[in-house]
Design an enzyme around this catalytic site. Structure first.
Site, PDB file in Angstrom:
ATOM      1  N   TYR A  57      -2.037  -0.787  10.330  1.00  0.00           N
ATOM      2  CA  TYR A  57      -2.131  -1.119   8.900  1.00  0.00           C
ATOM      3  C   TYR A  57      -0.896  -0.593   8.165  1.00  0.00           C
ATOM      4  CZ  TYR A  57      -3.968  -1.286   4.123  1.00  0.00           C
ATOM      5  OH  TYR A  57      -4.142  -1.541   2.789  1.00  0.00           O
ATOM      6  N   SER A 103       0.861  -1.187   0.000  1.00  0.00           N
ATOM      7  CA  SER A 103       0.000   0.000   0.000  1.00  0.00           C
ATOM      8  C   SER A 103       0.895   1.235   0.000  1.00  0.00           C
ATOM      9  CB  SER A 103      -0.859  -0.015   1.267  1.00  0.00           C
ATOM     10  OG  SER A 103      -1.451   1.252   1.471  1.00  0.00           O
TER      11      SER A 103
END
Ligand code: NDP
Length: 254
Positions: free
Chosen positions: A172, A159
């Site tokens: 995350y 990501s």
């Protein structure tokens, strides 16, 4: 290796993954589902791994209805699975198929969007377990099956927040930095040793349940669909990327 804009527009031949055995985690939804369907459409035999069997069955039905190679459903919960479960998975794959050609890690969870100062320990543990530890354990356990392939490819899903830290992305973001690091370490260790390569894809903003959870006010029709970002996965799974190892590539320009 293709340039970034070539990867984004990569067009796979209809037999790019003919009879290759590809395991996709999170195959029941979002990006994992789209990647599984795209792989089946270019000839792969899919092992659909995920935790919600009903969703995996829907993907199975779509592949069967399209007359593609019959997939296998492998229910697994990355929060609770143990090293023994992953070893058993490897034994099953070798028994049934003899080898594994591709492993795509798409399963992941978002956790909390909150300052680290307030981040809950139990959520932290779950996010690191699903997004990092389980992926390490599964990859390690499946390496003997990947090494039996002529062209084994492991693809992690990263990501943008795994490359530049951003406020409130918590565990995350940390998990995706760990994924980027794991790819580099693994790739360096495997370089020149055999035929297994390890890379990462940053999908970019993609209209899925996770994205809606992270950005509830966003209009999903402004985003790429999961189908639109599959070319990067196909590129890294197929023979055109056989020399590509240790890279983190973008699946879309945004
Ligand atoms: P979704 O939430 O749509 O899909 C996530 C998948 O992971 C689901 O199939 C889910 O299963 C599965 N999963 C979650 N927890 C577990 C578990 N404990 N065991 C097994 N499977 C599990 O998310 P996306 O498709 O958006 O995300 C896919 C990947 O892409 C993730 O790694 C995410 O971090 C990454 N990513 C996504 C972006 C985006 O914009 N969408 C951007 C950047 C990265 P179930 O359906 O049963 O819950």
């Amino acid at each position: 290796m293709l340039l970034a804009d070539q990867i984004i527009t990569y067009q796979a031949n209809s037999d790019l993954l003919r009879e290759r055995i590809i395991l996709v985690t999170g195959a029941g939804d979002g990006i994992g589902k789209a990647v599984a369907l795209a792989c089946a459409a270019v000839g792969a035999r899919l092992i659909l791994a995920g935790r919600t069997v009903a969703k995996l069955e829907q993907v199975y039905d779509l592949i069967a209805a399209a007359g593609q190679l019959e997939p296998v459903i492998y229910p697994i919960d990355l929060e609770g699975a143990t090293a023994d479960d992953y070893d058993q998975l490897c034994v099953s794959i070798i028994d049934q198929f003899g080898h594994l050609d591709g492993l795509v890690h798409s399963a992941g969870i978002l956790g909390q969007r909150t300052p680290l100062n307030n981040y809950r320990q139990d959520v932290w543990d779950r996010v690191l377990q699903v997004n990092v530890t389980a992926q390490f354990q599964m990859t390690q356990a499946l390496m003997p099956a990947l090494e039996k392939s002529n062209d084994g490819s492991v693809v992690f899903t990263s990501s943008s927040v795994g490359q530049v830290g951003r406020a409130f992305w918590g565990a995350y973001a940390v998990s995706k930095f760990a994924v980027e690091g794991m790819v580099q370490v693994w790739a360096a260790e495997l370089e020149g040793l055999g035929s297994v390569r390890v890379n990462a894809i940053n999908p970019g903003a993609t209209a899925t349940s996770m994205r809606a959870q992270a950005f509830p006010a966003e209009n999903p029709s402004d985003l790429k669909t999961p189908d639109q970002i599959t070319p990067a996965y196909l590129y890294l799974l197929g023979g055109h990327s056989s020399e590509v190892n240790g890279q983190s590539i973008k699946a879309q320009a945004r």
